[in-house]
Design an enzyme around this catalytic site. Structure first.
Site, PDB file in Angstrom:
ATOM      1  N   GLY A 102       0.787  -1.165   0.126  1.00 60.55           N
ATOM      2  CA  GLY A 102      -0.162  -0.154   0.220  1.00 60.55           C
ATOM      3  C   GLY A 102       0.874   1.333  -0.073  1.00 60.55           C
ATOM      4  N   ASP A 103       2.100   1.156   0.528  1.00 62.76           N
ATOM      5  CA  ASP A 103       2.808   2.449   0.635  1.00 62.76           C
ATOM      6  C   ASP A 103       3.435   2.584  -0.705  1.00 62.76           C
ATOM      7  OD1 ASP A 103       2.598   3.222   3.637  1.00 62.76           O
ATOM      8  OD2 ASP A 103       3.486   1.084   3.791  1.00 62.76           O
ATOM      9  N   ARG A 104       4.009   1.377  -1.184  1.00 58.43           N
ATOM     10  CA  ARG A 104       4.499   1.438  -2.453  1.00 58.43           C
ATOM     11  C   ARG A 104       3.420   1.811  -3.571  1.00 58.43           C
ATOM     12  NH1 ARG A 104       9.423   1.847  -4.405  1.00 58.43           N
ATOM     13  NH2 ARG A 104      10.220  -0.148  -5.393  1.00 58.43           N
ATOM     14  N   SER A 139       3.034   5.904  -2.967  1.00 56.53           N
ATOM     15  CA  SER A 139       4.079   6.700  -3.093  1.00 56.53           C
ATOM     16  C   SER A 139       4.355   6.846  -4.618  1.00 56.53           C
ATOM     17  CB  SER A 139       5.515   6.273  -2.480  1.00 56.53           C
ATOM     18  OG  SER A 139       5.660   4.869  -3.114  1.00 56.53           O
TER      19      SER A 139
END
Length: 404
Positions: A347-349, A352
């Site tokens: 999810g962070d990937r 971002s």
């Protein structure tokens, strides 16, 4: 000429992977004996999102990045305490080229420690789980957000994104620059005018149920009247790049041009937009698959309206993501290939990559397509244990081996 930095705002923690082997049971109790072989530390939460943003900013989307253009500076506004875990985070962020602007954390820096053996997660140990008090935001933090060319709010619900001073400046900047909001179950609502909100299926369901009622309320504008290209009854491609529209019944459109069928990549589609069973599973599986897409699309539409966001994308693991952008009917953006593995950090990937793409002038649809591809590649490469090569650093001492 320098460009405005990319700023990540949110809750930071220390992620620690303890790798080892299990070859016997403990004589005192029927539990495995874990022999530690390696320890890998990395910034977690908004810290990992900042590291990913730094990597994405260094390359940028090919269509919008000019040759020779210098990468943007990446700044992380986060709360870190004066303890060993906080010091480790500071060190790792510095190595990754991320400038940390600290908001005081009046408590322990949270840690998540995962024990893994043979590729399997055995246990997770959490430290500093109880939310700590966030101190007054320093002027440097407020100015960093005001100077941002684009912002990612990574809201894990520990107080940074809900901080009155920080939320006020996020609300102000959302009117002027792209703001991506990555929500989590304990977090709050994105500020109005957020460019893109990126919940996963479970997060979207939680917000939809608690804030805007059920997904079946008649507020689902997926009729063919909203898309003039659907006059022949066939949902149209958004722009010929493999995205598939969903029709008024919530069924997947015809197969995308990259060879993936809309929905889950298994059900081929016939002329009326219904997914046909092609031998990969019973018809019931196709019905359940299209019903799942319908629910995701409904939640994306409702949450976009409720939050006043330009776009909401609901991520669906290995199936891709469903986007409501207020312009087109909800669109399925399928994964470019099948990827199975540890999705921790995906999810962070995703968020971002979307931020970096929007910061270079991409449309919401282009940014989501970029993000789906980036998250899929991340999972396929091994997830958190196999981050981008330029972010790897290992030492000869297993106890101090690092991934950043």
């Amino acid at each position: 000429m320098s460009r405005a930095p990319l700023v990540v705002v949110g809750d930071v923690l220390l992620d620690r992977e303890v790798l080892g082997t299990v070859e016997r049971l403990c004589p005192e109790a029927p539990v495995p004996v874990f022999d530690e072989t390696e320890v890998l530390d990395r910034p977690g939460g908004a810290g990992l999102a900042a590291v990913f943003t730094s990597s994405a900013a260094a390359t940028g989307p090919p269509r919008h990045t000019k040759p020779g253009r210098a990468p943007r500076e990446v700044v992380l506004v986060g709360a870190v305490s004066a303890d060993a875990a906080g010091d480790r985070i500071r060190e790792l962020l510095a190595r990754a080229g991320v400038r940390l602007v600290e908001v005081p954390l009046l408590g322990k820096t949270p840690e998540k420690i995962r024990l893994r053996a043979g590729g399997h997660l055995l246990m997770r140990l959490d430290r500093g789980s109880d939310p700590a008090e966030i101190g007054a935001a320093p002027a440097e933090a407020i100015e960093a957000i005001r100077a941002a060319g684009a912002i990612l709010a990574s809201d894990y619900g520990r107080g940074v994104c809900a901080h009155p001073q920080i939320r006020a400046v996020l609300t102000e900047r959302a009117q002027r620059v792209p703001l991506v909001w990555d929500p989590h179950p304990r977090g709050g609502h994105p500020v109005p005018a957020t460019r893109l909100v990126t919940p996963n299926r479970a997060e979207a369901a939680g917000f939809a149920q608690s804030n805007v009622g059920t997904t079946h309320s008649g507020e689902w504008p997926l009729t063919a009247a909203l898309n003039p290209h659907q006059a022949d009854g066939l949902p149209a491609h958004a722009n010929g790049n493999g995205h598939a529209a969903l029709n008024g019944a919530g069924r997947a459109a015809h197969a995308a041009s990259n060879g993936h069928a809309a929905g889950n990549g298994r059900a081929a589609s016939n002329g009326n937009g219904h997914g046909a069973n092609n031998g990969h599973g019973p018809a019931g599986h196709s019905d359940a698959s299209t019903a799942d897409l319908a629910r995701a699309a409904g939640m994306a539409v409702r949450l976009r309206r409720f939050w006043g966001a330009s776009g909401v994308v609901v991520t669906l693991d290995d199936r891709g993501a469903v986007l409501s952008d207020g312009v087109n009917p909800p669109l399925l953006v399928p994964t470019p290939f099948s990827a199975r593995g540890d999705s921790c950090g995906a999810g962070d990937r995703f968020a971002s990559a979307a931020l970096a793409s929007l910061s270079e002038g991409s449309s919401i649809l282009e940014a989501v397509t970029t993000a789906v591809t980036a998250a899929t590649a991340y999972v396929a490469a091994g997830g958190a244990l196999s981050l981008c090569p330029e972010l790897h650093e290992r030492t000869d001492d297993p106890a101090s081996a690092v991934i950043i």
